[in-house]
Write an enzyme that holds these catalytic residues in place. Structure first.
Site, PDB file in Angstrom:
ATOM      1  N   ARG A 131       0.815  -1.216   0.000  1.00 45.29           N
ATOM      2  CA  ARG A 131       0.000   0.000   0.000  1.00 45.29           C
ATOM      3  C   ARG A 131       0.845   1.260   0.000  1.00 45.29           C
ATOM      4  O   ARG A 131       0.773   2.104  -0.901  1.00 45.29           O
ATOM      5  CB  ARG A 131      -0.924  -0.014   1.202  1.00 45.29           C
ATOM      6  CG  ARG A 131      -1.548   1.340   1.537  1.00 45.29           C
ATOM      7  CD  ARG A 131      -1.923   1.379   3.022  1.00 45.29           C
ATOM      8  NE  ARG A 131      -2.555   2.623   3.409  1.00 45.29           N
ATOM      9  CZ  ARG A 131      -1.909   3.658   3.932  1.00 45.29           C
ATOM     10  NH1 ARG A 131      -0.592   3.622   4.074  1.00 45.29           N
ATOM     11  NH2 ARG A 131      -2.559   4.741   4.294  1.00 45.29           N
ATOM     12  N   SER A 139     -16.578  10.358  -0.205  1.00 50.27           N
ATOM     13  CA  SER A 139     -15.977  11.642   0.180  1.00 50.27           C
ATOM     14  C   SER A 139     -14.990  12.135  -0.874  1.00 50.27           C
ATOM     15  O   SER A 139     -14.892  13.334  -1.134  1.00 50.27           O
ATOM     16  CB  SER A 139     -15.276  11.505   1.535  1.00 50.27           C
ATOM     17  OG  SER A 139     -16.206  11.200   2.557  1.00 50.27           O
ATOM     18  N   HIS A 145      -3.032  -5.416   4.076  1.00 51.85           N
ATOM     19  CA  HIS A 145      -3.921  -5.358   5.237  1.00 51.85           C
ATOM     20  C   HIS A 145      -5.388  -5.506   4.837  1.00 51.85           C
ATOM     21  O   HIS A 145      -6.246  -5.744   5.687  1.00 51.85           O
ATOM     22  CB  HIS A 145      -3.718  -4.051   6.018  1.00 51.85           C
ATOM     23  CG  HIS A 145      -4.321  -2.836   5.395  1.00 51.85           C
ATOM     24  ND1 HIS A 145      -3.775  -2.203   4.301  1.00 51.85           N
ATOM     25  CD2 HIS A 145      -5.439  -2.140   5.717  1.00 51.85           C
ATOM     26  CE1 HIS A 145      -4.530  -1.157   3.980  1.00 51.85           C
ATOM     27  NE2 HIS A 145      -5.542  -1.098   4.821  1.00 51.85           N
ATOM     28  N   GLU A 197     -16.967   0.917   3.820  1.00 53.50           N
ATOM     29  CA  GLU A 197     -16.747   2.181   4.523  1.00 53.50           C
ATOM     30  C   GLU A 197     -17.164   3.397   3.705  1.00 53.50           C
ATOM     31  O   GLU A 197     -17.306   4.472   4.247  1.00 53.50           O
ATOM     32  CB  GLU A 197     -15.293   2.375   4.973  1.00 53.50           C
ATOM     33  CG  GLU A 197     -14.863   1.411   6.047  1.00 53.50           C
ATOM     34  CD  GLU A 197     -13.448   1.675   6.505  1.00 53.50           C
ATOM     35  OE1 GLU A 197     -12.690   2.349   5.777  1.00 53.50           O
ATOM     36  OE2 GLU A 197     -13.116   1.220   7.606  1.00 53.50           O
ATOM     37  N   GLY A 235      -8.689  12.353   3.785  1.00 59.55           N
ATOM     38  CA  GLY A 235      -8.473  11.303   4.770  1.00 59.55           C
ATOM     39  C   GLY A 235      -6.994  11.110   5.007  1.00 59.55           C
ATOM     40  O   GLY A 235      -6.459  10.011   4.855  1.00 59.55           O
ATOM     41  N   GLU A 269      -6.151   7.508   0.106  1.00 54.14           N
ATOM     42  CA  GLU A 269      -6.138   6.054   0.259  1.00 54.14           C
ATOM     43  C   GLU A 269      -7.521   5.695   0.801  1.00 54.14           C
ATOM     44  O   GLU A 269      -7.731   5.601   2.003  1.00 54.14           O
ATOM     45  CB  GLU A 269      -5.014   5.630   1.209  1.00 54.14           C
ATOM     46  CG  GLU A 269      -4.654   4.155   1.089  1.00 54.14           C
ATOM     47  CD  GLU A 269      -5.577   3.262   1.888  1.00 54.14           C
ATOM     48  OE1 GLU A 269      -6.698   2.978   1.403  1.00 54.14           O
ATOM     49  OE2 GLU A 269      -5.190   2.861   2.985  1.00 54.14           O
ATOM     50  N   GLU A 292     -16.927  17.029   3.321  1.00 60.36           N
ATOM     51  CA  GLU A 292     -18.231  17.505   2.859  1.00 60.36           C
ATOM     52  C   GLU A 292     -18.601  18.852   3.465  1.00 60.36           C
ATOM     53  O   GLU A 292     -19.507  19.526   2.977  1.00 60.36           O
ATOM     54  CB  GLU A 292     -19.328  16.485   3.212  1.00 60.36           C
ATOM     55  CG  GLU A 292     -19.207  15.163   2.500  1.00 60.36           C
ATOM     56  CD  GLU A 292     -18.235  14.191   3.162  1.00 60.36           C
ATOM     57  OE1 GLU A 292     -18.031  13.090   2.623  1.00 60.36           O
ATOM     58  OE2 GLU A 292     -17.663  14.538   4.234  1.00 60.36           O
ATOM     59  N   ASP A 298      -8.626  15.541   7.508  1.00 61.19           N
ATOM     60  CA  ASP A 298      -9.095  14.347   8.212  1.00 61.19           C
ATOM     61  C   ASP A 298     -10.036  14.792   9.318  1.00 61.19           C
ATOM     62  O   ASP A 298      -9.756  15.766  10.023  1.00 61.19           O
ATOM     63  CB  ASP A 298      -7.932  13.545   8.800  1.00 61.19           C
ATOM     64  CG  ASP A 298      -8.298  12.076   8.991  1.00 61.19           C
ATOM     65  OD1 ASP A 298      -7.674  11.221   8.336  1.00 61.19           O
ATOM     66  OD2 ASP A 298      -9.219  11.789   9.775  1.00 61.19           O
TER      67      ASP A 298
END
Length: 571
Positions: free
Chosen positions: A247, A351, A507, A346, A271, A337, A322, A293
Site C-alpha cells: 500500500r 468523500s 492489510h 466504509e 483522509g 487512500e 463535505e 481528516d
C-alpha cells in the site's frame, strides 16, 4: 481502513443471512476499559487554550499558557476553590470565547459567574484532553479537595526513618489509587451528561433537512458516523496501514517517480491520517498541500508536518470534506487512500467524489484513478477460515451439537488471507456501470473498471452477473472477492498493485462470501450468479451484498443476504 466499524442485516427471501464483515488483526479492543483510556489520555496532543498551537499533552498545554501568557488555570483553580465540574466549565467557556474572537493571548481569566451555567459542561472541542484532565483529588470521605492541598496534607517523613517513609509512600499510593477511581466515576458521569445534553440540544436546534441536504454521516442509527471517525484516532490503525508496504510504497513510488506531475501543484489529501501521503507530495515538489481528516489523528498529522519542517507547504485541516472550506477555488491533484475491505466497504470513496466535484480543476487528476473488483470460486480445505473449520465445526463441540450457530457464521463475510492454492476458477471481473476498461489491467469478459476520474456516487451501487469457470474437480464452498488498484493518470511511470490470493498479502486481505453449503463440482462446470451491492440505508458506510448463484442449473440455487460489518478476520 479504513476501519472497520459497523453492524447490519436485511432479507426478504429465505434463507436470510445477515453477514458481518471484519478484520481481527486490524480490530483493537473497543472495550479496552479505563487502562487503555488512561494511555490514550496521556498521549493525546492538546490544543493551546488561546492559540492554535499544539502540545504533546494537557500538562504541557497548561504550563505553556501559564508561562507564556500569564494565563494560569491551575492557580486560578486553587484561588477560587474550583471543583472538577467547575474546571470543565471553565475550559469550555475559554474555548468558546477564543473561537468567537472574544479572548486572545494577554486576556485575563474570567470571573467565576461567567462560566457558572451548566451549558458549559457540554464539550466545545471534541475529545478535548483538558476535559479529561484531573483537576482535583479526593479525600477518604468522597469530598473533593484541591490537588495541592491533598499532596501537602501528610507531612513527608525524614529520610532517616525508612519504615516511616515506607508507610508514607503506601498511604500516598492508596490515596492516589482511590482518588483516581473516584475521578473515573465522576468523569464518566460528566461525559455522559454532556453527551445527553449535546444530543438533546442538537435535536432541538437542527432545522428539518431534506435527504439531499443531509451530510453523509447524519441520521445513521446506533452505529454513528462519529464512531467510524473515532476508530481512526487510534495509532494502531495507522501503524497497520503504514506497515503495509504494498500500500504505502505504491503511493510513494507513484508520487516520487512521477514528481513532475506534483511539482508546483496544489494537492488535496482526503483522509490524510498521519499525513504520510501529504509528506510524499511535498517531497515531490508540490507548492501547497491541504491534508484533511475528520478524526483526531489530524492533530498528530499537524505535529508530524511541523516536525518535518513542512508547515509552509502542508496545511492540516480537521473536518469532514463535505463540510470544510478550502482557501483555494481549485486543486490540481486529489490523492487519497480510500479503499476498504471489499474495495467499497466504509464508503470513503464517496468523500473523494465530493472533493472531486467541488474542487478538482478541469485538467486535474484523482490518485489512484482506476480500480477493479474480482470474484473467484474457493475450494474447501483445512485452513482456519474454511467452511469445514468455520461452519461444520459447530456440528460436534466435544460431543454436543450447536448447529444453531451455523447460520450466524454464514452471515459473516470473512476478511482473511486466502491460500492461492484454494482458488479453483478463473477470475471474473465484476462490472460497474459507467466506467472504462483500463489498459494496464487485465480485462477478461470485456469487464469494466471503476474510473475514479468520472464515476458517479450512484454507480457505486451495482447489480452484476458473474460466471466462474471451475478449473478442477473438488468441493466449492465460497466466493472470494478482491481488487486491483492502478495509478495511471498523467503518469509516465504507472504503478499497479493487487490484493488477490496470489498477490503479496496486504492489510485488506481478501473477502469470503460463504455458500450456504458446499457443492461438488467438476472441472469445466460454471458457477453463475448475480451480486448486488448497495449501501445499507441505515448506515451508509456499510454494504448490503446479495448473492444468488447456481451450479449446472437448475441443480442448486442459493440466495445469500450479506450485511458487511465489523467483526473478525481469520488468519
Amino acid at each position: 481502513h479504513k476501519q472497520h466499524n459497523t453492524t447490519h442485516h436485511h432479507s426478504t427471501q429465505p434463507p436470510s443471512a445477515k453477514m458481518s464483515f471484519v478484520d481481527e488483526d486490524a480490530e483493537w479492543q473497543d472495550e479496552q476499559g479505563w487502562d487503555g483510556w488512561e494511555e490514550q489520555m496521556d498521549a493525546q496532543p492538546c490544543k493551546c487554550l488561546l492559540t492554535d498551537e499544539m502540545f504533546p499533552s494537557a500538562d504541557a498545554c497548561l504550563q505553556h499558557c501559564a508561562t507564556a501568557y500569564n494565563f494560569d488555570v491551575l492557580a486560578f483553580r486553587d484561588a477560587h476553590g474550583l471543583d472538577q465540574y467547575a474546571c470543565i466549565k471553565l475550559i469550555n467557556y475559554i474555548r468558546s470565547k477564543v473561537a468567537a474572537g472574544e479572548m486572545a493571548p494577554g486576556a485575563a481569566l474570567p470571573d467565576k459567574q461567567a462560566f457558572s451555567a451548566d451549558t458549559f459542561l457540554q464539550p466545545f472541542l471534541a475529545n478535548d484532553p483538558l476535559l479529561q484532565y484531573q483537576f482535583e483529588a479526593w479525600d477518604d470521605d468522597d469530598g473533593a479537595v484541591p490537588a495541592q492541598q491533598a499532596a501537602s496534607a501528610v507531612p513527608v517523613p525524614d529520610d532517616q526513618d525508612p519504615e516511616a517513609k515506607c508507610r508514607y509512600l503506601e498511604a500516598q499510593l492508596k490515596a492516589v489509587t482511590e482518588a483516581f477511581a473516584q475521578f473515573r466515576e465522576q468523569a464518566e458521569q460528566a461525559l455522559t451528561a454532556a453527551e445527553e445534553t449535546d444530543s438533546g440540544s442538537e435535536d432541538e436546534a437542527k432545522p428539518a433537512e431534506t435527504k439531499d441536504d443531509k451530510p453523509i454521516d447524519e441520521g445513521e442509527g446506533e452505529t454513528s458516523g462519529s464512531s467510524y471517525f473515532a476508530s481512526y484516532s487510534s495509532h494502531l490503525i495507522h501503524e497497520d496501514m503504514i506497515k503495509d508496504k504494498v500500500r504505502t510504497e505504491s503511493y510513494r513510488n507513484y508520487i516520487l517517480r512521477n514528481s513532475e506531475i506534483f511539482r508546483n501543484k496544489v494537492v488535496l489529501d482526503v483522509g490524510c491520517g498521519t499525513g504520510i501521503l501529504s509528506l510524499f507530495a511535498a517531497q515531490a515538489g508540490a507548492r501547497q498541500v491541504f491534508a484533511v481528516d475528520y478524526s483526531n489523528v489530524a492533530n498528530f498529522a499537524k505535529i508530524n508536518v511541523e516536525e518535518n519542517k513542512l508547515s509552509d507547504v502542508i496545511t492540516v485541516i480537521q473536518g469532514k470534506v463535505e463540510e470544510i472550506t478550502l482557501p483555494v477555488e481549485k486543486v490540481d491533484i486529489i490523492i487519497s487512500e480510500w479503499m476498504g475491505y471489499f474495495l467499497l466497504f466504509e464508503s470513503m470513496l464517496d468523500s473523494v467524489l465530493v472533493a472531486r466535484d467541488r474542487w478538482l480543476a478541469d485538467d486535474g487528476i484523482v490518485v489512484p484513478d482506476q480500480s477493479k473488483m474480482y470474484a473467484v470460486a474457493i475450494a474447501d480445505d483445512d485452513s482456519p477460515w474454511s467452511y469445514s473449520q468455520r461452519v461444520e465445526f459447530w456440528d460436534n463441540i466435544y460431543g454436543f451439537k450447536m448447529s444453531c450457530m451455523k447460520p450466524e457464521v454464514l452471515r459473516e463475510a470473512a476478511v482473511c488471507p486466502v491460500n492461492a492454492e484454494a482458488v479453483m476458477s478463473s477470475p471474473f471481473v465484476l462490472k460497474v456501470a459507467g466506467a472504462k476498461v483500463g489498459r494496464c489491467l487485465p480485462a477478461p469478459q470485456g469487464s469494466k473498471d471503476l474510473d475514479i476520474q468520472r464515476i458517479k456516487r450512484e454507480e457505486l451501487e451495482f447489480d452484476v452477473e458473474f460466471h466462474l469457470v471451475m478449473n478442477r474437480t473438488t468441493r466449492c464452498s465460497a466466493v472470494c472477492v478482491y481488487f486491483d488498484i492502478l495509478f495511471e493518470a498523467g503518469a509516465p511511470t504507472p504503478v499497479f498493485f493487487g490484493t488477490g490470493p496470489a498477490d503479496t498479502l496486504t492489510h485488506w486481505k481478501q473477502t469470503l462470501l460463504y455458500l450456504p453449503e458446499p457443492v461438488d463440482v467438476h472441472s469445466g462446470d460454471v458457477l453463475s450468479g448475480t451480486m448486488k451491492v448497495v449501501r445499507d440505508p441505515g448506515y451508509h458506510r456499510s454494504l448490503l451484498v446479495t448473492m444468488a448463484c447456481q451450479v449446472r442449473a437448475p441443480i442448486i440455487t442459493w440466495t445469500l443476504f450479506a450485511w458487511l460489518c465489523r467483526s473478525h478476520s481469520h488468519n
